[in-house]
Design a protein around this motif. Structure first.
Motif, PDB file in Angstrom:
ATOM      1  N   THR A  15      50.080  -0.979 -12.355  1.00  0.00           N
ATOM      2  CA  THR A  15      49.840  -1.436 -13.725  1.00  0.00           C
ATOM      3  C   THR A  15      51.133  -1.647 -14.495  1.00  0.00           C
ATOM      4  O   THR A  15      51.111  -2.202 -15.593  1.00  0.00           O
ATOM      5  CB  THR A  15      48.961  -0.425 -14.480  1.00  0.00           C
ATOM      6  OG1 THR A  15      49.616   0.848 -14.504  1.00  0.00           O
ATOM      7  CG2 THR A  15      47.607  -0.287 -13.803  1.00  0.00           C
ATOM      8  N   ALA A  16      52.254  -1.193 -13.941  1.00  0.00           N
ATOM      9  CA  ALA A  16      53.548  -1.358 -14.602  1.00  0.00           C
ATOM     10  C   ALA A  16      54.636  -1.346 -13.528  1.00  0.00           C
ATOM     11  O   ALA A  16      54.476  -0.716 -12.486  1.00  0.00           O
ATOM     12  CB  ALA A  16      53.778  -0.217 -15.604  1.00  0.00           C
ATOM     13  N   PRO A  17      55.741  -2.070 -13.741  1.00  0.00           N
ATOM     14  CA  PRO A  17      56.036  -2.900 -14.912  1.00  0.00           C
ATOM     15  C   PRO A  17      55.267  -4.221 -14.925  1.00  0.00           C
ATOM     16  O   PRO A  17      55.344  -4.983 -15.876  1.00  0.00           O
ATOM     17  CB  PRO A  17      57.529  -3.148 -14.768  1.00  0.00           C
ATOM     18  CG  PRO A  17      57.781  -3.061 -13.306  1.00  0.00           C
ATOM     19  CD  PRO A  17      56.844  -2.034 -12.782  1.00  0.00           C
ATOM     20  N   ARG A  18      54.506  -4.479 -13.873  1.00  0.00           N
ATOM     21  CA  ARG A  18      53.670  -5.677 -13.824  1.00  0.00           C
ATOM     22  C   ARG A  18      52.411  -5.325 -13.044  1.00  0.00           C
ATOM     23  O   ARG A  18      52.465  -4.589 -12.058  1.00  0.00           O
ATOM     24  CB  ARG A  18      54.423  -6.822 -13.124  1.00  0.00           C
ATOM     25  CG  ARG A  18      53.637  -8.112 -13.004  1.00  0.00           C
ATOM     26  CD  ARG A  18      54.373  -9.107 -12.121  1.00  0.00           C
ATOM     27  NE  ARG A  18      53.610 -10.345 -11.994  1.00  0.00           N
ATOM     28  CZ  ARG A  18      53.824 -11.431 -12.713  1.00  0.00           C
ATOM     29  NH1 ARG A  18      54.783 -11.439 -13.609  1.00  0.00           N
ATOM     30  NH2 ARG A  18      53.097 -12.525 -12.530  1.00  0.00           N
ATOM     31  N   ARG A  19      51.269  -5.828 -13.483  1.00  0.00           N
ATOM     32  CA  ARG A  19      50.029  -5.528 -12.769  1.00  0.00           C
ATOM     33  C   ARG A  19      49.989  -6.300 -11.454  1.00  0.00           C
ATOM     34  O   ARG A  19      50.252  -7.507 -11.415  1.00  0.00           O
ATOM     35  CB  ARG A  19      48.807  -5.870 -13.619  1.00  0.00           C
ATOM     36  CG  ARG A  19      47.507  -5.428 -12.946  1.00  0.00           C
ATOM     37  CD  ARG A  19      46.313  -5.468 -13.876  1.00  0.00           C
ATOM     38  NE  ARG A  19      45.128  -4.961 -13.194  1.00  0.00           N
ATOM     39  CZ  ARG A  19      44.785  -3.680 -13.106  1.00  0.00           C
ATOM     40  NH1 ARG A  19      45.557  -2.766 -13.702  1.00  0.00           N
ATOM     41  NH2 ARG A  19      43.702  -3.292 -12.454  1.00  0.00           N
ATOM     42  N   TYR A  20      49.656  -5.548 -10.395  1.00  0.00           N
ATOM     43  CA  TYR A  20      49.609  -6.143  -9.062  1.00  0.00           C
ATOM     44  C   TYR A  20      48.729  -5.256  -8.187  1.00  0.00           C
ATOM     45  O   TYR A  20      48.790  -4.031  -8.287  1.00  0.00           O
ATOM     46  CB  TYR A  20      51.018  -6.237  -8.467  1.00  0.00           C
ATOM     47  CG  TYR A  20      51.094  -6.967  -7.152  1.00  0.00           C
ATOM     48  CD1 TYR A  20      51.222  -8.349  -7.101  1.00  0.00           C
ATOM     49  CD2 TYR A  20      51.047  -6.263  -5.947  1.00  0.00           C
ATOM     50  CE1 TYR A  20      51.298  -9.025  -5.896  1.00  0.00           C
ATOM     51  CE2 TYR A  20      51.121  -6.936  -4.741  1.00  0.00           C
ATOM     52  CZ  TYR A  20      51.248  -8.313  -4.708  1.00  0.00           C
ATOM     53  OH  TYR A  20      51.317  -8.976  -3.520  1.00  0.00           O
ATOM     54  N   PRO A 147      60.491   0.627  -3.652  1.00  0.00           N
ATOM     55  CA  PRO A 147      61.770   0.302  -4.299  1.00  0.00           C
ATOM     56  C   PRO A 147      61.625  -0.081  -5.765  1.00  0.00           C
ATOM     57  O   PRO A 147      62.628  -0.285  -6.445  1.00  0.00           O
ATOM     58  CB  PRO A 147      62.269  -0.892  -3.474  1.00  0.00           C
ATOM     59  CG  PRO A 147      61.042  -1.504  -2.902  1.00  0.00           C
ATOM     60  CD  PRO A 147      60.105  -0.376  -2.644  1.00  0.00           C
ATOM     61  N   PHE A 148      60.375  -0.128  -6.255  1.00  0.00           N
ATOM     62  CA  PHE A 148      60.154  -0.533  -7.639  1.00  0.00           C
ATOM     63  C   PHE A 148      59.842   0.650  -8.560  1.00  0.00           C
ATOM     64  O   PHE A 148      59.571   0.456  -9.741  1.00  0.00           O
ATOM     65  CB  PHE A 148      59.025  -1.567  -7.697  1.00  0.00           C
ATOM     66  CG  PHE A 148      59.264  -2.735  -6.780  1.00  0.00           C
ATOM     67  CD1 PHE A 148      60.242  -3.668  -7.072  1.00  0.00           C
ATOM     68  CD2 PHE A 148      58.542  -2.869  -5.604  1.00  0.00           C
ATOM     69  CE1 PHE A 148      60.484  -4.735  -6.223  1.00  0.00           C
ATOM     70  CE2 PHE A 148      58.778  -3.933  -4.751  1.00  0.00           C
ATOM     71  CZ  PHE A 148      59.753  -4.866  -5.052  1.00  0.00           C
ATOM     72  N   PHE A 149      59.867   1.869  -8.015  1.00  0.00           N
ATOM     73  CA  PHE A 149      59.687   3.075  -8.821  1.00  0.00           C
ATOM     74  C   PHE A 149      60.814   4.054  -8.522  1.00  0.00           C
ATOM     75  O   PHE A 149      61.138   4.279  -7.343  1.00  0.00           O
ATOM     76  CB  PHE A 149      58.350   3.767  -8.518  1.00  0.00           C
ATOM     77  CG  PHE A 149      57.139   3.045  -9.029  1.00  0.00           C
ATOM     78  CD1 PHE A 149      56.991   2.790 -10.384  1.00  0.00           C
ATOM     79  CD2 PHE A 149      56.148   2.629  -8.153  1.00  0.00           C
ATOM     80  CE1 PHE A 149      55.870   2.116 -10.857  1.00  0.00           C
ATOM     81  CE2 PHE A 149      55.025   1.969  -8.615  1.00  0.00           C
ATOM     82  CZ  PHE A 149      54.891   1.704  -9.980  1.00  0.00           C
TER      83      PHE A 149
END
Length: 241
Positions: A15-20, A147-149
């Motif tokens: 849900t963050a930083p972009r919903r996917y 890698p996005f958190f």
């Protein structure tokens, strides 16, 4: 315990930083690591359970690796029993994003739960959990997975031991939000050679497909310009050497 197979659906929702969101179908094994499935020789390449694929990879058996990890945390598995949910090594390849061990005392009462996480960088980290009657526990995030958190926040897990249904949930909580949720849902099937062949034909090369799918979705997120978080140096846990 009778070894079992769970055809299942794994979902990841960000849900963050972009919903996917992603949805992936595969199958998992529920086994007693002391008595893994006895398969005909021709089918053994489709389901191997190797100690090298878990914990430090140096113990002679999976149970020995688990006992070593627990002993380093002052927990004696002794003659207790273990139920293990995992992906097998298939045609020489294995990738286990999450392996769960439900540990019981000799009298059958729950001792603890261990959640072993693997990332796509070949690293492993295990979380020792004291779950409640519903299989719920909270633990700090100590391991770089996506890698996005960054490595912060808490995992709120619900890991009830599977029966006729498999129903696991892991939430990542950061700053009073839930930016990521993973679920595993499945239905129990007998762990027979015939069932294994059916599931392999439906999901051939399942572990390689799982690994490739995670990387493909990572590329898509990069194309959406999600910022990549630096990966800290991974320190091997005590009891996993």
């Amino acid at each position: 315990m009778v070894n079992a197979l769970y055809p299942c659906t794994i979902t990841h929702v960000r849900t963050a930083p972009r919903r996917y969101a992603l949805r992936h179908r595969t199958f998992l094994w529920l086994i007693d690591p002391d008595q893994p499935p006895r398969l005909p020789a021709v089918l053994r390449p489709l389901a191997r359970f190797d100690a090298r694929d878990h914990f430090g990879g140096t113990a002679p058996t999976i149970r020995a690796g688990l006992a070593r990890f627990l002993r380093a945390r002052d927990i004696d598995l002794a003659d207790g029993t273990v139920t293990m949910l995992t992906q097998a090594r298939v045609l020489g390849h294995v990738f286990n994003p999450l392996t769960v061990y439900w540990c019981h005392r000799p009298d059958g009462t729950p001792l603890c739960v261990v959640a072993e996480v693997h990332n796509t960088y070949g690293e492993r980290h295990s979380y020792l959990l004291r779950t409640d009657a519903a299989g719920r526990a909270v633990t700090g995030k100590d391991f770089y997975v996506s890698p996005f958190f960054p490595v912060d926040g808490d995992y709120r897990m619900r890991l009830p031991e599977p029966g006729p249904r498999l129903n696991l949930t892991v939430h990542l909580e950061r700053a009073e939000s839930r930016p990521f949720t993973a679920t595993v849902r499945g239905t129990r099937r007998p762990g027979t050679p015939a069932q294994l062949v059916r599931l392999f034909l439906r999901h051939p090369f399942s572990t390689a497909v799982t690994s490739a799918a995670i990387r493909l979705h990572g590329i898509r997120l990069l194309l959406h310009r999600l910022p990549v978080q630096p990966r800290p140096r991974h320190h091997t846990q005590e009891g996993m050497r």
